[in-house]
Design an enzyme around this catalytic site. Structure first.
Site, PDB file in Angstrom:
ATOM      1  N   CYS A  33       1.055  -1.245  -0.067  1.00  0.00           N
ATOM      2  CA  CYS A  33      -0.031   0.061  -0.021  1.00  0.00           C
ATOM      3  C   CYS A  33       0.624   1.231   0.006  1.00  0.00           C
ATOM      4  O   CYS A  33       0.208   2.556  -0.237  1.00  0.00           O
ATOM      5  CB  CYS A  33      -0.999  -0.058   1.162  1.00  0.00           C
ATOM      6  SG  CYS A  33      -0.004  -0.012   2.755  1.00  0.00           S
ATOM      7  N   ASP A  35       2.490   2.473   2.668  1.00  0.00           N
ATOM      8  CA  ASP A  35       2.344   3.203   3.787  1.00  0.00           C
ATOM      9  C   ASP A  35       3.779   3.154   4.595  1.00  0.00           C
ATOM     10  O   ASP A  35       4.532   2.058   4.173  1.00  0.00           O
ATOM     11  CB  ASP A  35       1.225   2.628   4.758  1.00  0.00           C
ATOM     12  CG  ASP A  35      -0.013   2.949   4.159  1.00  0.00           C
ATOM     13  OD1 ASP A  35      -0.268   4.027   3.497  1.00  0.00           O
ATOM     14  OD2 ASP A  35      -1.159   2.558   4.702  1.00  0.00           O
ATOM     15  N   CYS A  58      -2.527   3.347   7.729  1.00  0.00           N
ATOM     16  CA  CYS A  58      -3.973   2.994   7.920  1.00  0.00           C
ATOM     17  C   CYS A  58      -4.234   2.841   9.392  1.00  0.00           C
ATOM     18  O   CYS A  58      -3.252   2.741  10.241  1.00  0.00           O
ATOM     19  CB  CYS A  58      -4.594   2.094   7.142  1.00  0.00           C
ATOM     20  SG  CYS A  58      -3.550   0.452   7.630  1.00  0.00           S
ATOM     21  N   CYS A 102      -0.961  -5.219   6.925  1.00  0.00           N
ATOM     22  CA  CYS A 102      -0.909  -4.046   7.670  1.00  0.00           C
ATOM     23  C   CYS A 102       0.147  -4.199   8.999  1.00  0.00           C
ATOM     24  O   CYS A 102       0.858  -3.378   9.475  1.00  0.00           O
ATOM     25  CB  CYS A 102      -1.928  -3.170   8.163  1.00  0.00           C
ATOM     26  SG  CYS A 102      -3.222  -2.965   6.718  1.00  0.00           S
TER      27      CYS A 102
HETATM   28 FE1  FES Z   1      -1.304   0.525   4.406  1.00  0.00          FE
HETATM   29 FE2  FES Z   1      -2.701  -0.639   6.186  1.00  0.00          FE
HETATM   30  S1  FES Z   1      -3.467  -0.300   4.273  1.00  0.00           S
HETATM   31  S2  FES Z   1      -0.773  -0.391   6.129  1.00  0.00           S
END
Ligand code: FES
Length: 146
Positions: A33, A35, A58, A102
């Site tokens: 993602c 992140d 998230c 995640c």
């Molecule tokens: Fe990226 Fe949860 S969607 S860490």
């Protein structure tokens, strides 16, 4: 969809921030993602005495990071390395399957911060082969190669 514990750690995350004189710092990205998480650790006599995190991610990433910092505080380096993303998710009474990825951020950020700590420590002793946790460090290298 989310357990009460997940919601609690998301709404009131523990240990958010950065340790100024950290002994180990790790930053990792989630390939699924994009992140990002940064983890800083204070380590004394092989024990993690403080842990703080910052997450650009998230809610599940925030909750798992928060729980992970709680789990590793007071643990030895070896014990912290043994904590898996599943153990963190279990401590939160589970995550929905689509959000399990995640929880990888927290596990990998801890390992990256411990790797940084060991690298610095070995640098100080001038020995970059012997580490305080032997086989585990090979595991970390393996993890990063994957
Ligand atoms: Fe990226 Fe949860 S969607 S860490």
């Amino acid at each position: 969809m989310y357990s009460e514990k997940v919601m609690d750690h998301f709404m009131n995350p523990r240990n958010v921030g950065e340790i100024e004189d950290a002994d180990g710092v790790g930053q990792v990205g989630n390939p699924k993602c994009g992140d990002i998480m940064k983890m800083s650790l204070k380590i004394e006599n092989n024990i993690i005495v403080d842990a703080k995190f910052k997450t650009f991610g998230c809610g599940a990433a925030v909750a798992t990071s928060s729980m992970a910092t709680e789990l590793i505080k007071g643990k030895t380096i070896e014990e912290a390395l043994a904590i898996t993303n599943k153990a963190v998710a279990d401590a939160l009474d589970g995550l929905p399957p689509v959000k399990m990825h995640c929880s990888n951020l927290a596990e990998e950020a801890i390992k990256a911060a411990l790797e940084d700590y060991m690298r610095k420590k070995n640098g100080e002793t001038g020995d970059n082969k012997t580490t305080s946790c032997g086989r585990r460090c090979e595991d970390i290298e393996h993890l990063h190669k994957d």
